[in-house]
Scaffold this motif. Sequence first.
Motif, PDB file in Angstrom:
ATOM      1  N   MET A 111       0.809  -1.206   0.000  1.00  0.00           N
ATOM      2  CA  MET A 111       0.000   0.000   0.000  1.00  0.00           C
ATOM      3  C   MET A 111       0.847   1.264   0.000  1.00  0.00           C
ATOM      4  O   MET A 111       1.834   1.348   0.719  1.00  0.00           O
ATOM      5  CB  MET A 111      -0.918   0.027   1.231  1.00  0.00           C
ATOM      6  CG  MET A 111      -1.938  -1.081   1.285  1.00  0.00           C
ATOM      7  SD  MET A 111      -2.934  -0.959   2.805  1.00  0.00           S
ATOM      8  CE  MET A 111      -4.075  -2.323   2.580  1.00  0.00           C
ATOM      9  N   GLY A 112       0.438   2.214  -0.808  1.00  0.00           N
ATOM     10  CA  GLY A 112       1.010   3.552  -0.779  1.00  0.00           C
ATOM     11  C   GLY A 112      -0.112   4.543  -0.506  1.00  0.00           C
ATOM     12  O   GLY A 112      -1.233   4.354  -0.988  1.00  0.00           O
ATOM     13  N   MET A 113       0.162   5.566   0.292  1.00  0.00           N
ATOM     14  CA  MET A 113      -0.890   6.507   0.677  1.00  0.00           C
ATOM     15  C   MET A 113      -0.427   7.947   0.488  1.00  0.00           C
ATOM     16  O   MET A 113       0.698   8.304   0.842  1.00  0.00           O
ATOM     17  CB  MET A 113      -1.307   6.280   2.131  1.00  0.00           C
ATOM     18  CG  MET A 113      -1.790   4.874   2.417  1.00  0.00           C
ATOM     19  SD  MET A 113      -2.316   4.650   4.133  1.00  0.00           S
ATOM     20  CE  MET A 113      -2.497   2.857   4.196  1.00  0.00           C
ATOM     21  N   VAL A 114      -1.326   8.758  -0.083  1.00  0.00           N
ATOM     22  CA  VAL A 114      -1.075  10.197  -0.247  1.00  0.00           C
ATOM     23  C   VAL A 114      -2.313  10.929   0.244  1.00  0.00           C
ATOM     24  O   VAL A 114      -3.430  10.627  -0.194  1.00  0.00           O
ATOM     25  CB  VAL A 114      -0.803  10.577  -1.711  1.00  0.00           C
ATOM     26  CG1 VAL A 114      -0.515  12.073  -1.835  1.00  0.00           C
ATOM     27  CG2 VAL A 114       0.362   9.777  -2.272  1.00  0.00           C
ATOM     28  N   PHE A 115      -2.102  11.898   1.140  1.00  0.00           N
ATOM     29  CA  PHE A 115      -3.223  12.633   1.699  1.00  0.00           C
ATOM     30  C   PHE A 115      -3.128  14.114   1.325  1.00  0.00           C
ATOM     31  O   PHE A 115      -2.140  14.574   0.763  1.00  0.00           O
ATOM     32  CB  PHE A 115      -3.254  12.473   3.219  1.00  0.00           C
ATOM     33  CG  PHE A 115      -3.444  11.042   3.654  1.00  0.00           C
ATOM     34  CD1 PHE A 115      -4.707  10.474   3.699  1.00  0.00           C
ATOM     35  CD2 PHE A 115      -2.353  10.256   4.000  1.00  0.00           C
ATOM     36  CE1 PHE A 115      -4.885   9.153   4.086  1.00  0.00           C
ATOM     37  CE2 PHE A 115      -2.519   8.931   4.387  1.00  0.00           C
ATOM     38  CZ  PHE A 115      -3.796   8.385   4.432  1.00  0.00           C
ATOM     39  N   PRO A 133      10.636   6.252   4.052  1.00  0.00           N
ATOM     40  CA  PRO A 133       9.934   4.962   4.208  1.00  0.00           C
ATOM     41  C   PRO A 133      10.782   3.772   3.785  1.00  0.00           C
ATOM     42  O   PRO A 133      10.589   2.661   4.301  1.00  0.00           O
ATOM     43  CB  PRO A 133       8.707   5.118   3.299  1.00  0.00           C
ATOM     44  CG  PRO A 133       9.077   6.183   2.323  1.00  0.00           C
ATOM     45  CD  PRO A 133       9.965   7.120   3.075  1.00  0.00           C
ATOM     46  N   LEU A 134      11.716   3.981   2.886  1.00  0.00           N
ATOM     47  CA  LEU A 134      12.603   2.894   2.468  1.00  0.00           C
ATOM     48  C   LEU A 134      13.550   2.506   3.601  1.00  0.00           C
ATOM     49  O   LEU A 134      13.800   1.323   3.848  1.00  0.00           O
ATOM     50  CB  LEU A 134      13.407   3.318   1.237  1.00  0.00           C
ATOM     51  CG  LEU A 134      12.589   3.625  -0.014  1.00  0.00           C
ATOM     52  CD1 LEU A 134      13.484   4.227  -1.095  1.00  0.00           C
ATOM     53  CD2 LEU A 134      11.902   2.368  -0.532  1.00  0.00           C
ATOM     54  N   GLY A 170       3.634  24.641  -3.669  1.00  0.00           N
ATOM     55  CA  GLY A 170       2.672  23.641  -3.213  1.00  0.00           C
ATOM     56  C   GLY A 170       2.626  22.430  -4.126  1.00  0.00           C
ATOM     57  O   GLY A 170       2.577  21.290  -3.668  1.00  0.00           O
ATOM     58  N   GLY A 171       2.649  22.677  -5.437  1.00  0.00           N
ATOM     59  CA  GLY A 171       2.633  21.585  -6.392  1.00  0.00           C
ATOM     60  C   GLY A 171       3.871  20.714  -6.293  1.00  0.00           C
ATOM     61  O   GLY A 171       3.793  19.484  -6.403  1.00  0.00           O
ATOM     62  N   GLN A 172       5.022  21.351  -6.078  1.00  0.00           N
ATOM     63  CA  GLN A 172       6.270  20.588  -5.935  1.00  0.00           C
ATOM     64  C   GLN A 172       6.256  19.762  -4.653  1.00  0.00           C
ATOM     65  O   GLN A 172       6.705  18.609  -4.643  1.00  0.00           O
ATOM     66  CB  GLN A 172       7.462  21.539  -5.937  1.00  0.00           C
ATOM     67  CG  GLN A 172       7.760  22.157  -7.296  1.00  0.00           C
ATOM     68  CD  GLN A 172       8.849  23.210  -7.227  1.00  0.00           C
ATOM     69  OE1 GLN A 172       8.934  23.986  -6.265  1.00  0.00           O
ATOM     70  NE2 GLN A 172       9.710  23.245  -8.239  1.00  0.00           N
ATOM     71  N   GLN A 173       5.718  20.331  -3.581  1.00  0.00           N
ATOM     72  CA  GLN A 173       5.629  19.582  -2.323  1.00  0.00           C
ATOM     73  C   GLN A 173       4.728  18.355  -2.488  1.00  0.00           C
ATOM     74  O   GLN A 173       5.040  17.273  -1.971  1.00  0.00           O
ATOM     75  CB  GLN A 173       5.084  20.485  -1.212  1.00  0.00           C
ATOM     76  CG  GLN A 173       6.066  21.552  -0.755  1.00  0.00           C
ATOM     77  CD  GLN A 173       5.494  22.402   0.359  1.00  0.00           C
ATOM     78  OE1 GLN A 173       4.792  21.912   1.234  1.00  0.00           O
ATOM     79  NE2 GLN A 173       5.792  23.695   0.342  1.00  0.00           N
ATOM     80  N   GLN A 174       3.636  18.519  -3.235  1.00  0.00           N
ATOM     81  CA  GLN A 174       2.753  17.380  -3.447  1.00  0.00           C
ATOM     82  C   GLN A 174       3.440  16.312  -4.286  1.00  0.00           C
ATOM     83  O   GLN A 174       3.241  15.115  -4.072  1.00  0.00           O
ATOM     84  CB  GLN A 174       1.449  17.834  -4.112  1.00  0.00           C
ATOM     85  CG  GLN A 174       0.366  16.768  -4.166  1.00  0.00           C
ATOM     86  CD  GLN A 174      -0.050  16.291  -2.789  1.00  0.00           C
ATOM     87  OE1 GLN A 174       0.677  15.568  -2.117  1.00  0.00           O
ATOM     88  NE2 GLN A 174      -1.237  16.698  -2.358  1.00  0.00           N
ATOM     89  N   ARG A 175       4.274  16.713  -5.220  1.00  0.00           N
ATOM     90  CA  ARG A 175       5.027  15.738  -6.012  1.00  0.00           C
ATOM     91  C   ARG A 175       5.979  14.942  -5.124  1.00  0.00           C
ATOM     92  O   ARG A 175       6.192  13.743  -5.354  1.00  0.00           O
ATOM     93  CB  ARG A 175       5.827  16.449  -7.113  1.00  0.00           C
ATOM     94  CG  ARG A 175       4.975  16.995  -8.228  1.00  0.00           C
ATOM     95  CD  ARG A 175       5.825  17.544  -9.346  1.00  0.00           C
ATOM     96  NE  ARG A 175       5.005  18.258 -10.317  1.00  0.00           N
ATOM     97  CZ  ARG A 175       5.277  18.328 -11.608  1.00  0.00           C
ATOM     98  NH1 ARG A 175       6.341  17.713 -12.080  1.00  0.00           N
ATOM     99  NH2 ARG A 175       4.501  18.998 -12.424  1.00  0.00           N
ATOM    100  N   VAL A 176       6.546  15.607  -4.130  1.00  0.00           N
ATOM    101  CA  VAL A 176       7.421  14.895  -3.191  1.00  0.00           C
ATOM    102  C   VAL A 176       6.610  13.847  -2.426  1.00  0.00           C
ATOM    103  O   VAL A 176       7.054  12.712  -2.225  1.00  0.00           O
ATOM    104  CB  VAL A 176       8.103  15.872  -2.213  1.00  0.00           C
ATOM    105  CG1 VAL A 176       8.954  15.102  -1.199  1.00  0.00           C
ATOM    106  CG2 VAL A 176       8.973  16.871  -2.964  1.00  0.00           C
ATOM    107  N   SER A 181       5.411   8.067  -1.621  1.00  0.00           N
ATOM    108  CA  SER A 181       4.502   6.922  -1.555  1.00  0.00           C
ATOM    109  C   SER A 181       4.832   5.889  -2.623  1.00  0.00           C
ATOM    110  O   SER A 181       4.619   4.689  -2.428  1.00  0.00           O
ATOM    111  CB  SER A 181       3.047   7.389  -1.722  1.00  0.00           C
ATOM    112  OG  SER A 181       2.783   7.782  -3.049  1.00  0.00           O
ATOM    113  N   LEU A 182       5.374   6.340  -3.763  1.00  0.00           N
ATOM    114  CA  LEU A 182       5.723   5.416  -4.845  1.00  0.00           C
ATOM    115  C   LEU A 182       7.058   4.711  -4.613  1.00  0.00           C
ATOM    116  O   LEU A 182       7.320   3.668  -5.223  1.00  0.00           O
ATOM    117  CB  LEU A 182       5.777   6.160  -6.182  1.00  0.00           C
ATOM    118  CG  LEU A 182       4.442   6.582  -6.794  1.00  0.00           C
ATOM    119  CD1 LEU A 182       4.677   7.437  -8.033  1.00  0.00           C
ATOM    120  CD2 LEU A 182       3.591   5.370  -7.130  1.00  0.00           C
TER     121      LEU A 182
END
Length: 350
Positions: A111-115, A133-134, A170-176, A181-182
Amino acid sequence: MSIPAQPVIKCESVYKIFGDNAVKMLKQSGGKVDTASLLEAGCVIGVNNASFEVHKGEMLVVMGLSGSGKSTLLRCISRLIDTTAGDIFIDGEDLLAMNAKELINIRRNKMGMVFQSFALLPHKTVLENIALPLQAKGMSTNDSMDRAMDMVNLVELTGCENDFPRQLSGGQQQRVGIARSLAVEPDIWFLDEPFSALDPLIRREMQDEFLRLQSSLNKTILFVTHDFDEALRLADRIAIMKDGVIEQIDTPANIVLNPATEYVAKFTRGVPRERVLSCQTIMGKYDASAEMSDITVSEDAIVETVAESVLTEQKPVAVIDAENKIVGVLNRSTVIHVLFGEANSMPVNN
């Protein structure tokens, strides 16, 4: 006769009712939950008798207004909260029967999770945030950093790997957050309104990025949103919820053209059908003896993108698949009907 593949996610009569008397009230109801009675007993319905399946590589978008139960459903399936009743299976395994160790294992490896909240550690760089996480799984620092750098490149943040979150948009932070998660290579990806905090332009860019990633990664995805336009753009299927009940679960085309309830119809009103229907959903049968136009269109193309070309042709236009095989035809009359006809009279190919 082919045997259908085992679903990645399977929910059977899942209930989540909040309150001290939840289990007792549900048993007394015999599965026919009465909202008013539950409220009088001090209970609140989160999920009401949800049953569905999600197959490998499919993106199911769960949508509804605030309080509809969409995020609660996602948390039940990821077992961040316990259900009141029902069964949930992940790749055939009984999720609700798992002990703590088994649950940790499936979360770490499947499972991977993004909120909505990016939840990045401010004192760590982009690379360090993704590698976290790794390293929690026991991967060495060098290997985790190499893997994290691969993820940086995947989400097109190359050059930002040594930046801190405060230096990113904000967009770059969401990409991180997505890259993190990936990084663990999940089979199932849970996303709970991941783009809702972003500005409209950045949100659109992130949707584009998300579609690009999914086209190459082919993950099994449960994506929660309250934005119907976002659901139509991203989903293979959409589940629309109201008061914990799944009102309709279907393809975007069928939901737009054939809403099952008045509540669902409210979401679809004013949606231009040509923006959500693909050529495959409206094409007619191909007649090998018919004289065809010189142009062709892809079965996956959205009608809006090919309408002008088809309307300028007097002859039927061939619809082709990924292998350039003709799978159907589009006629001027069909496109005109999509653009100007009545929604409930438009046939859709499933």
